[in-house]
Design an enzyme around this catalytic site. Structure first.
Site, PDB file in Angstrom:
ATOM      1  N   ASP A  38       3.335   1.835   8.424  1.00 18.71           N
ATOM      2  CA  ASP A  38       3.548   1.177   6.952  1.00 18.71           C
ATOM      3  C   ASP A  38       5.017   0.594   7.085  1.00 18.71           C
ATOM      4  OD1 ASP A  38       4.479   2.475   3.886  1.00 18.71           O
ATOM      5  OD2 ASP A  38       3.615   0.506   4.218  1.00 18.71           O
ATOM      6  N   ASP A 224       3.522  -6.072   4.159  1.00 24.85           N
ATOM      7  CA  ASP A 224       3.516  -4.495   3.914  1.00 24.85           C
ATOM      8  C   ASP A 224       2.112  -4.067   4.423  1.00 24.85           C
ATOM      9  OD1 ASP A 224       3.425  -2.063   1.247  1.00 24.85           O
ATOM     10  OD2 ASP A 224       3.456  -1.833   3.316  1.00 24.85           O
TER      11      ASP A 224
HETATM   12  C1  LIG Z   1       0.304   4.284   2.178  1.00 23.02           C
HETATM   13  C2  LIG Z   1       0.945   4.033   0.653  1.00 23.02           C
HETATM   14  N1  LIG Z   1       0.649   2.834   0.338  1.00 23.02           N
HETATM   15  C3  LIG Z   1      -0.651   2.526  -0.351  1.00 23.02           C
HETATM   16  O1  LIG Z   1      -0.829   1.130  -0.567  1.00 23.02           O
HETATM   17  C4  LIG Z   1      -1.833   3.109  -0.229  1.00 23.02           C
HETATM   18  C5  LIG Z   1      -1.975   4.480  -1.301  1.00 23.02           C
HETATM   19  N2  LIG Z   1      -3.003   4.996  -1.234  1.00 23.02           N
HETATM   20  C6  LIG Z   1      -4.013   4.749  -0.497  1.00 23.02           C
HETATM   21  C7  LIG Z   1      -5.216   5.761  -0.722  1.00 23.02           C
HETATM   22  N3  LIG Z   1      -4.022   3.846   0.434  1.00 23.02           N
HETATM   23  C8  LIG Z   1      -2.976   3.156   0.600  1.00 23.02           C
HETATM   24  N4  LIG Z   1      -2.879   2.128   1.572  1.00 23.02           N
HETATM   25  C9  LIG Z   1      -4.008   1.889   2.598  1.00 23.02           C
HETATM   26  C10 LIG Z   1      -3.787   1.112   3.547  1.00 23.02           C
HETATM   27  C11 LIG Z   1      -3.708   1.399   4.908  1.00 23.02           C
HETATM   28  C12 LIG Z   1      -3.385   0.361   5.676  1.00 23.02           C
HETATM   29  C13 LIG Z   1      -3.337  -0.609   4.747  1.00 23.02           C
HETATM   30  O2  LIG Z   1      -3.636  -0.173   3.409  1.00 23.02           O
HETATM   31  C14 LIG Z   1       1.674   1.815   0.123  1.00 23.02           C
HETATM   32  C15 LIG Z   1       2.922   2.091  -0.827  1.00 23.02           C
HETATM   33  C16 LIG Z   1       3.943   1.185  -0.655  1.00 23.02           C
HETATM   34  C17 LIG Z   1       4.442   0.957   0.717  1.00 23.02           C
HETATM   35  N5  LIG Z   1       3.395   0.565   1.545  1.00 23.02           N
HETATM   36  C18 LIG Z   1       2.282   1.674   1.581  1.00 23.02           C
END
Ligand SMILES: CCN(C(=O)c1cnc(C)nc1NCc1ccco1)[C@H]1CCCNC1
Length: 338
Positions: A38, A224
């Site tokens: 991330d 992101d």
């Molecule tokens: C990981 C926490 N995030 C999400 O947006 C998020 C939340 N909850 C779920 C279930 N999935 C998410 N992201 C799935 C994903 C994987 C790769 C692309 O997106 C974000 C929070 C802000 C910083 N950046 C990350």
């Protein structure tokens, strides 16, 4: 000799084009975890064996058990992280973390409480932040910085490929130390990161079809890799959705699948280049028993100043544009993904 010549690949799994994650291990003997790599955060956390029995999201995921690892080092400092989408609370531990076969001694957080929303929907266990050290909570040196300090990478960069359909294999790739020509064509276009220490750039406009509709005076775009969708200021996104005839319901924006073929492209003007997303890129077409559902992968999100207002370019953007994150030159490179 290093078979990967100073680069370290990690294959990623693609879950419904909305979640991409890869496997790491923590501890000796190895305890395996699926984590999102991330760029929107800079800490590593995984669920803890000692999480409260009331935390459903914890119980449905792999949990780190420090008592089973002989390389575990006690720390205990409190930890909490707030994403727009949810909250994690826990405490710090130190242990050997292995990414793509590379071991690093890493301080990370054992999550003892995970907000049910959204983590009960997570197919991954935790998050491995690929952001800059200065956004790391508790001043912890991030994993990629620990790897850079080993001086084994050909270049101080990492690159991300996200596949565009879940049946594709691999679902994606994180490459530490370089870029992977298997996953992009043409040249890279580079943008300087806007402010030291964040994976964000200055965007010069968002056009729908040929008409510049938003951010004409310039705005910030966060790249992101851990966000599924593209988010923008709620007012802008709701205007954009009205333009394409999308309806908002409790799970997000949807369009009538019959209209998908006629939808306009949405173009992001970044660093002198236009990055165009067609309906193929921003609609997820789900065939369900009660008929087809066409989800629009845009969400309204108002990030309060001074950070916001911002646009966040997430997985659906990266799936179209292979992305290189360059820590040596503090820049982001985009190339057309294959
Ligand atoms: C990981 C926490 N995030 C999400 O947006 C998020 C939340 N909850 C779920 C279930 N999935 C998410 N992201 C799935 C994903 C994987 C790769 C692309 O997106 C974000 C929070 C802000 C910083 N950046 C990350």
């Amino acid at each position: 000799a290093d078979p990967n010549n100073g680069t370290v690949p990690t294959p990623l799994t693609n879950y419904l084009d909305t979640q991409y994650f890869g496997e790491i291990s923590i501890g000796s003997p190895a305890q395996m975890f699926n984590v999102v790599f991330d760029t929107g955060s800079a800490n590593l956390w995984v669920p803890s064996q000692s999480c409260s029995p009331f935390s459903t999201a914890c119980f449905t995921h792999n949990r780190y058990d420090s008592s089973q690892s002989h390389t575990h080092v006690e720390n205990g400092t409190g930890f909490s992280i707030n994403y727009a989408s949810g909250t994690i609370r826990g405490f710090l531990s130190e242990d050997v973390v292995v990414v793509g076969g590379l071991p690093v001694v890493q301080v990370f957080a054992e999550a003892t409480s995970l907000s049910a929303m959204p983590f009960i929907f997570a197919k991954f266990d935790g998050v491995l932040g690929m952001g800059y050290p200065n956004v790391a909570i508790d001043g912890i040196t991030p994993v990629f910085d620990q790897i850079m300090s080993q001086h084994i990478l050909k270049e101080e960069v990492f690159s991300i490929y996200y596949s565009r359909d879940p049946k594709h294999s691999p679902g994606g790739e994180l490459l530490l130390g370089g870029t992977d020509p298997n996953y992009y064509t043409g040249n890279f276009n580079y943008l300087e990161t806007r402010e030291m220490g964040k994976w964000e750039v200055t965007m010069k406009g968002v056009a729908v079809g040929v008409e510049m509709m938003f951010c004409a005076e310039g705005c910030t775009a966060v790249i992101d890799t851990g966000s599924s969708y593209i988010t923008g200021p709620a007012s802008s996104v709701s205007m954009l959705m009205k333009t394409i005839g999308a309806q908002l319901d409790e799970t997000g924006y949807k369009v009538n699948c019959e209209t998908v073929k006629m939808l306009p492209s949405v173009t992001f003007h970044l660093g002198g280049q236009d990055y165009c997303l067609t309906h193929e890129d921003y609609i997820i077409w789900q065939s369900q028993f009660e008929g087809d559902v066409c989800i629009v992968t845009f969400r309204g999100l108002d990030v309060p100043p001074p950070t916001g207002p911002i646009w966040i370019l997430g997985a659906n953007f990266i799936a179209r544009y292979y992305t290189e994150f360059d820590r040596r030159n503090n820049r982001i490179g985009f190339a057309a993904a294959v």
